[in-house]
Design a protein around this motif. Structure first.
Motif, PDB file in Angstrom:
ATOM      1  N   GLU A   1       0.832  -1.191   0.000  1.00 39.58           N
ATOM      2  CA  GLU A   1       0.000   0.000   0.000  1.00 39.58           C
ATOM      3  C   GLU A   1       0.881   1.261   0.000  1.00 39.58           C
ATOM      4  O   GLU A   1       2.003   1.235   0.521  1.00 39.58           O
ATOM      5  CB  GLU A   1      -0.911   0.020   1.232  1.00 39.58           C
ATOM      6  CG  GLU A   1      -1.967  -1.065   1.243  1.00 39.58           C
ATOM      7  CD  GLU A   1      -1.429  -2.417   1.678  1.00 39.58           C
ATOM      8  OE1 GLU A   1      -0.213  -2.486   1.968  1.00 39.58           O
ATOM      9  OE2 GLU A   1      -2.205  -3.373   1.721  1.00 39.58           O
TER      10      GLU A   1
ATOM     11  N   GLY B   1      -2.795   0.947  15.195  1.00 37.28           N
ATOM     12  CA  GLY B   1      -3.093  -0.075  14.210  1.00 37.28           C
ATOM     13  C   GLY B   1      -3.241  -1.493  14.734  1.00 37.28           C
ATOM     14  O   GLY B   1      -3.623  -2.391  13.976  1.00 37.28           O
TER      15      GLY B   1
ATOM     16  N   GLU C   1      -7.891  -4.354  15.011  1.00 38.88           N
ATOM     17  CA  GLU C   1      -8.707  -4.271  13.795  1.00 38.88           C
ATOM     18  C   GLU C   1     -10.114  -3.807  14.136  1.00 38.88           C
ATOM     19  O   GLU C   1     -10.769  -3.126  13.356  1.00 38.88           O
ATOM     20  CB  GLU C   1      -8.738  -5.625  13.091  1.00 38.88           C
ATOM     21  CG  GLU C   1      -9.381  -5.587  11.729  1.00 38.88           C
ATOM     22  CD  GLU C   1      -9.227  -6.906  10.992  1.00 38.88           C
ATOM     23  OE1 GLU C   1      -9.744  -7.006   9.859  1.00 38.88           O
ATOM     24  OE2 GLU C   1      -8.598  -7.839  11.545  1.00 38.88           O
ATOM     25  N   ARG C   2     -10.548  -4.179  15.331  1.00 39.08           N
ATOM     26  CA  ARG C   2     -11.826  -3.729  15.890  1.00 39.08           C
ATOM     27  C   ARG C   2     -11.633  -3.615  17.399  1.00 39.08           C
ATOM     28  O   ARG C   2     -10.686  -4.183  17.957  1.00 39.08           O
ATOM     29  CB  ARG C   2     -12.949  -4.719  15.560  1.00 39.08           C
ATOM     30  CG  ARG C   2     -12.687  -6.120  16.049  1.00 39.08           C
ATOM     31  CD  ARG C   2     -13.763  -7.098  15.622  1.00 39.08           C
ATOM     32  NE  ARG C   2     -13.562  -8.395  16.249  1.00 39.08           N
ATOM     33  CZ  ARG C   2     -12.711  -9.303  15.828  1.00 39.08           C
ATOM     34  NH1 ARG C   2     -11.986  -9.065  14.752  1.00 39.08           N
ATOM     35  NH2 ARG C   2     -12.579 -10.467  16.460  1.00 39.08           N
TER      36      ARG C   2
ATOM     37  N   ALA D   1       0.255  -5.093   7.870  1.00 38.68           N
ATOM     38  CA  ALA D   1      -1.159  -4.702   7.950  1.00 38.68           C
ATOM     39  C   ALA D   1      -1.409  -3.786   9.140  1.00 38.68           C
ATOM     40  O   ALA D   1      -2.188  -2.824   9.052  1.00 38.68           O
ATOM     41  CB  ALA D   1      -2.036  -5.947   8.043  1.00 38.68           C
ATOM     42  N   VAL D   2      -0.745  -4.056  10.274  1.00 36.13           N
ATOM     43  CA  VAL D   2      -0.872  -3.207  11.467  1.00 36.13           C
ATOM     44  C   VAL D   2      -0.356  -1.803  11.154  1.00 36.13           C
ATOM     45  O   VAL D   2      -0.990  -0.791  11.497  1.00 36.13           O
ATOM     46  CB  VAL D   2      -0.104  -3.812  12.651  1.00 36.13           C
ATOM     47  CG1 VAL D   2       0.031  -2.806  13.792  1.00 36.13           C
ATOM     48  CG2 VAL D   2      -0.804  -5.065  13.146  1.00 36.13           C
TER      49      VAL D   2
ATOM     50  N   THR E   1      -0.033  -0.313   8.199  1.00 40.57           N
ATOM     51  CA  THR E   1      -0.914   0.348   7.226  1.00 40.57           C
ATOM     52  C   THR E   1      -2.178   0.863   7.899  1.00 40.57           C
ATOM     53  O   THR E   1      -2.614   2.001   7.669  1.00 40.57           O
ATOM     54  CB  THR E   1      -1.280  -0.629   6.096  1.00 40.57           C
ATOM     55  OG1 THR E   1      -0.092  -1.091   5.456  1.00 40.57           O
ATOM     56  CG2 THR E   1      -2.165   0.046   5.066  1.00 40.57           C
ATOM     57  N   ARG E   2      -2.765   0.030   8.758  1.00 41.29           N
ATOM     58  CA  ARG E   2      -3.981   0.420   9.468  1.00 41.29           C
ATOM     59  C   ARG E   2      -3.706   1.604  10.395  1.00 41.29           C
ATOM     60  O   ARG E   2      -4.484   2.566  10.451  1.00 41.29           O
ATOM     61  CB  ARG E   2      -4.487  -0.783  10.263  1.00 41.29           C
ATOM     62  CG  ARG E   2      -5.908  -0.669  10.754  1.00 41.29           C
ATOM     63  CD  ARG E   2      -6.487  -2.035  11.074  1.00 41.29           C
ATOM     64  NE  ARG E   2      -5.628  -2.829  11.953  1.00 41.29           N
ATOM     65  CZ  ARG E   2      -5.216  -4.064  11.674  1.00 41.29           C
ATOM     66  NH1 ARG E   2      -5.573  -4.651  10.555  1.00 41.29           N
ATOM     67  NH2 ARG E   2      -4.451  -4.733  12.524  1.00 41.29           N
TER      68      ARG E   2
ATOM     69  N   ARG F   1      -3.168   4.938   8.411  1.00 41.46           N
ATOM     70  CA  ARG F   1      -4.421   5.475   7.889  1.00 41.46           C
ATOM     71  C   ARG F   1      -5.248   6.148   8.987  1.00 41.46           C
ATOM     72  O   ARG F   1      -5.837   7.210   8.774  1.00 41.46           O
ATOM     73  CB  ARG F   1      -5.232   4.365   7.225  1.00 41.46           C
ATOM     74  CG  ARG F   1      -4.640   3.897   5.899  1.00 41.46           C
ATOM     75  CD  ARG F   1      -5.392   2.720   5.317  1.00 41.46           C
ATOM     76  NE  ARG F   1      -4.831   2.338   4.030  1.00 41.46           N
ATOM     77  CZ  ARG F   1      -5.189   1.246   3.354  1.00 41.46           C
ATOM     78  NH1 ARG F   1      -6.114   0.430   3.857  1.00 41.46           N
ATOM     79  NH2 ARG F   1      -4.645   0.974   2.189  1.00 41.46           N
ATOM     80  N   ARG F   2      -5.268   5.537  10.157  1.00 40.44           N
ATOM     81  CA  ARG F   2      -6.030   6.129  11.262  1.00 40.44           C
ATOM     82  C   ARG F   2      -5.352   7.395  11.777  1.00 40.44           C
ATOM     83  O   ARG F   2      -6.017   8.371  12.121  1.00 40.44           O
ATOM     84  CB  ARG F   2      -6.185   5.115  12.388  1.00 40.44           C
ATOM     85  CG  ARG F   2      -7.119   3.958  12.031  1.00 40.44           C
ATOM     86  CD  ARG F   2      -7.070   2.864  13.075  1.00 40.44           C
ATOM     87  NE  ARG F   2      -7.980   1.767  12.765  1.00 40.44           N
ATOM     88  CZ  ARG F   2      -8.002   0.596  13.392  1.00 40.44           C
ATOM     89  NH1 ARG F   2      -7.142   0.390  14.396  1.00 40.44           N
ATOM     90  NH2 ARG F   2      -8.861  -0.346  13.044  1.00 40.44           N
TER      91      ARG F   2
ATOM     92  N   ASN G   1     -10.385   2.355  18.428  1.00 39.77           N
ATOM     93  CA  ASN G   1      -9.508   1.263  18.032  1.00 39.77           C
ATOM     94  C   ASN G   1      -8.056   1.492  18.427  1.00 39.77           C
ATOM     95  O   ASN G   1      -7.152   0.840  17.889  1.00 39.77           O
ATOM     96  CB  ASN G   1      -9.595   1.053  16.516  1.00 39.77           C
ATOM     97  CG  ASN G   1     -10.969   0.600  16.074  1.00 39.77           C
ATOM     98  OD1 ASN G   1     -11.530  -0.344  16.628  1.00 39.77           O
ATOM     99  ND2 ASN G   1     -11.526   1.275  15.081  1.00 39.77           N
TER     100      ASN G   1
END
Length: 301
Positions: A152, A200, A203-204, A224-225, A227-228, A231-232, A249
């Motif tokens: 990403e 990150g 996820e929820r 993935a952590v 990237t998340r 974005r946040r 989150n």
């Protein structure tokens, strides 16, 4: 350690034999005295060797290390026998990149793929004790596991910034930082990673943390952590623009740890500011001060 591995191989010495000869144990962190021995064996300048190794900070009880002049906690820069790498980079350059020594770099931004932790042929974890930089202990060359070019944009900017900071390339670091969330500006690599991780990990809100914050977690999960979290964080800037939903989150224990034990003051102040904003958004009313020991009933509410 790739420098040592290449030097041993050029002189026909096995990695484990060379480490025993130098009196080093890769399972434990290296100290400043070990740098002298390595520099002597490599016929290199001690300061140059010091900048390429993860060295324990003696006054911190083993919690902190120094890498390329940067202070990092051992969660971000672990000192273990395990290694990770990009087979394509090794094929092109013939040496390991310094960012691969940190948890902050789970992928290669040049080739757009995750780094490799295990051999694709024998499935064994990659260790420094191997025949060559590109060769597994089974005798096969390492191969990439992911599709090239699958990262990403947020993660690519992060990886480019971390590598530029660790390599001391101020121009590239400044350019890459402009593509990162504003809240990360001027933070150290250690503080920025732990900040992104705090945002990150989940996820929820009810997701378990251990599954994603563990030393054996897959690099794709770490990516993935990151990237998340990036974005946040990009949605968090000024206090008046932050909503309570922005903290739903966020894993607050990691943020609290960063505020209390930062690598640099700027990291602690940034984390403390976010915690203050979060506390200010709590519903008004009577609140308990401090926390009670586990399994102890409260006397007063």
């Amino acid at each position: 350690m790739s420098w040592l591995l290449r030097a041993f191989r050029a002189n026909g010495v096995q990695y484990e034999e060379g480490m025993r000869w130098l009196g080093l144990d890769r399972r434990t962190g290296l100290g400043d005295s070990d740098v002298v021995a390595v520099a002597w064996a490599l016929h290199a300048d001690a300061d140059e060797v010091r900048g390429r190794m993860t060295l324990l900070e003696s006054r911190a009880g083993g919690r902190w290390v120094h890498l390329a002049g940067h202070r990092l906690c051992r969660w971000v820069a672990p000192t273990t026998m395990m290694a990770k790498l990009c087979p394509l980079c090794l094929r092109e350059t013939g040496f390991a990149r310094i960012g691969w020594l940190t948890r902050a770099v789970p992928a290669c931004w040049r080739h757009g793929c995750s780094l490799v932790q295990a051999c694709a042929v024998c499935s064994r974890k990659i260790q420094w004790a191997r025949p060559g930089l590109r060769i597994c202990r089974c005798g096969r060359f390492f191969k990439p596991l992911d599709e090239v070019g699958s990262l990403e944009p947020e993660l690519i900017a992060w990886l480019e910034w971390v590598e530029a900071v660790l390599c001391g390339d101020a121009g590239v670091a400044r350019s890459a930082s402009l593509r990162l969330p504003p809240l990360l500006q001027d933070m150290t690599v250690d503080g920025a990673y732990r900040m992104v991780e705090a945002f990150g990990l989940l996820e929820r809100p009810d997701a378990p943390v251990r599954a994603v914050r563990h030393s054996s977690v897959r690099l794709s999960v770490v990516g993935a952590v990151l990237t998340r979290g990036l974005r946040r964080l990009s949605e968090v800037d000024r206090a008046e623009g932050i909503t309570p939903q922005a903290f739903e989150n966020v894993h607050l224990p990691v943020l609290t740890e960063l505020a209390e034990e930062p690598a640099a003051d700027v990291d602690g102040r940034r984390a403390a500011w976010l915690l203050d904003v979060h506390r200010a958004m709590r519903p008004s009313g009577m609140r308990r001060v401090g926390s009670r020991p586990r399994r102890q009933m409260p006397l007063f509410l």
